[in-house]
Design a protein around this motif. Sequence first.
Motif, short mmCIF file in Angstrom:
data_model
loop_
_atom_site.label_atom_id
_atom_site.label_comp_id
_atom_site.label_asym_id
_atom_site.label_seq_id
_atom_site.Cartn_x
_atom_site.Cartn_y
_atom_site.Cartn_z
N ILE A 162 0.99 -1.47 -0.29
CA ILE A 162 -0.40 0.27 0.12
C ILE A 162 0.90 1.36 0.32
CG2 ILE A 162 -1.41 1.62 1.55
CD1 ILE A 162 -3.16 -1.15 2.47
N ARG A 163 1.58 1.45 0.87
CA ARG A 163 2.68 2.17 0.58
C ARG A 163 3.19 2.58 -0.83
NH1 ARG A 163 4.70 5.49 4.92
NH2 ARG A 163 3.30 4.88 7.39
N GLN A 164 4.05 1.35 -1.28
CA GLN A 164 4.43 1.93 -2.50
C GLN A 164 3.63 1.93 -3.61
OE1 GLN A 164 7.39 -1.31 -3.54
NE2 GLN A 164 6.32 -2.51 -1.59
N VAL A 165 2.52 1.66 -3.74
CA VAL A 165 1.58 2.13 -4.56
C VAL A 165 0.97 3.64 -3.81
CG1 VAL A 165 -1.12 2.05 -5.02
CG2 VAL A 165 -0.08 0.75 -4.73
N LEU A 166 1.05 4.26 -2.57
CA LEU A 166 0.30 5.89 -2.55
C LEU A 166 1.33 6.65 -2.91
CD1 LEU A 166 -1.19 4.92 0.73
CD2 LEU A 166 -1.94 5.33 -0.92
N ALA A 167 3.08 5.86 -2.57
CA ALA A 167 4.52 6.85 -3.23
C ALA A 167 4.36 7.45 -4.32
CB ALA A 167 5.51 5.97 -2.88
N ARG A 168 3.74 6.37 -5.45
CA ARG A 168 2.96 6.51 -7.25
C ARG A 168 2.57 7.32 -7.04
NH1 ARG A 168 8.32 4.68 -9.54
NH2 ARG A 168 8.82 2.45 -8.61
N PRO A 169 2.86 7.84 -8.48
CA PRO A 169 1.73 8.86 -8.63
C PRO A 169 0.39 7.33 -9.38
CG PRO A 169 3.35 9.24 -9.90
CD PRO A 169 3.64 8.39 -9.23
N ILE A 170 -0.88 8.40 -9.05
CA ILE A 170 -2.05 7.07 -9.35
C ILE A 170 -2.85 7.51 -10.53
CG2 ILE A 170 -3.89 5.84 -8.48
CD1 ILE A 170 -1.63 5.57 -6.92
N LEU A 171 -3.14 7.01 -11.32
CA LEU A 171 -3.66 7.18 -12.59
C LEU A 171 -4.52 7.00 -13.00
CD1 LEU A 171 -1.03 5.73 -15.15
CD2 LEU A 171 -1.99 8.20 -15.42
N THR A 172 -6.05 7.56 -13.30
CA THR A 172 -7.38 7.72 -13.51
C THR A 172 -7.95 8.61 -13.96
OG1 THR A 172 -9.73 7.72 -11.35
CG2 THR A 172 -7.88 9.02 -11.43
N PHE A 173 -9.42 8.22 -14.53
CA PHE A 173 -10.29 9.11 -15.31
C PHE A 173 -10.19 10.58 -14.82
CE2 PHE A 173 -10.75 4.53 -15.89
CZ PHE A 173 -11.85 4.60 -17.08
N GLU A 174 -10.48 11.24 -16.02
CA GLU A 174 -10.60 12.57 -15.73
C GLU A 174 -11.48 13.06 -14.67
OE1 GLU A 174 -12.10 16.99 -17.95
OE2 GLU A 174 -14.19 14.71 -17.90
N ARG A 175 -10.73 14.37 -14.12
CA ARG A 175 -11.80 15.19 -12.63
C ARG A 175 -12.79 15.05 -12.56
NH1 ARG A 175 -8.86 15.63 -7.81
NH2 ARG A 175 -6.85 15.49 -9.28
#
Length: 310
Positions: free
Chosen positions: A180-193
Motif C-alpha cells: 500500500i505504501r509503495q502504491v501511495l508513493a507513486r502517481p495514481i492514474l485515473t479518469f478525468e477529475r
Amino acid sequence: MNTRFLETFVTLAELRNYRATARALHATAAAISQRIRGLEDELRTELIDRGSKEFRLTAQGEYLLGHARTVLHAVASLKAAAQQDNPVQGQLRLGVIETVVHSWLAGAMSLLTERYPALEVALTVDVSRVLHQRLLEGDVDMIVRVDSVEHSDLQTTALALYPVRWIARHDLLDSRDGLIRQVLARPILTFERGTAPQRALEDTLLRLAQQENLPFSQVRMTCSPSVAAMVQLVRDGYGVAAIPALFVQQALSSGEFVELALEAPLPPIIVSLCHRHDADLRIISAVQTLRDSCRAYAERVNPQWMEWLG
C-alpha cells in the motif's frame, strides 16, 4: 377505440350534415348516425346537440373535436411510418466515452452498417459530462456514458459493468511487503477529475492514506480522459493505474502488466446508454443495435473483465 368512428365524427363536424358525410365516407346516413351513437356510448358523453334545429356540436363535442383530430393524425403518421421501405436512414449523431472505444465500439459500428446501410453515423468521443450536456442541447441523438443521471427528458439504460483493478508494470513495485505504501508513493492514474471513477478512487486513497498514517496531501493522482494515455504511462513505469482490466488484458496475459493484490477494492464502472424520450425510429433502432453489440462483446470476454447488465 374504432378510429373509423373518430373519422366519422371529425368529417361530420366539418360538413355539418349527415347526408353529405355519408357521401364523403361512402356510407349511408343511417350508418353515420349509428357510428356517432357508438362513439358517444364509448366516450360516455353526447357529441351532437340533437335539441337544436340546426346541426351543432355540444360543448363537450367541440372540446373533444381537437383531440379526435390529434388521434387521427397520429394514426396516419403510424401507418405512413410502417409503410416506409427503409425508415432507418439519414444521419445518427452518436456520442461515446473512450471506455467504449477500447471495447465494443468497432463491433457496434459494423452492426449498424450491416443492419442499416442507409444510416450515416457521425461519431463523437468525449467525456460523460460533455456528452450529457450535448444530448440535452440536441447536438447528439444518443450517448453512451459512465453511470446515469436522472433527467425528465432522458431515458437511460445500464448496459455493462467494468470491474476496476489496480494495474502496474510487472517490475514497478516490490510485492514482498508494504504494498500500500509503495502504491501511495507513486502517481495514481485515473479518469478525468469529477467523474464517478475518479471520485471513488479519491475516497479509497483517502482511506488508505489514513490507514497508513500518511498525509493525504502527499498522494498524487494523475487524471486523464484518455485510456490510451493511461495505459502508455503504465507501460513506461510512470505509476499505478486504477482502470478496468479489460483495457490491458493482453498485457496482463503476457506478464508485462500485473494486477496488484491490494486489499482496497474499487467500485466498477457502469456504462449506460441515454437518449431523449421522444426519440424517433432511427434512434430507437440504433439503441437496440448498440445493446445487441455490447451484449455480444460481453459474452465473448472473461466475465471478470466485463459483465452485461442490459
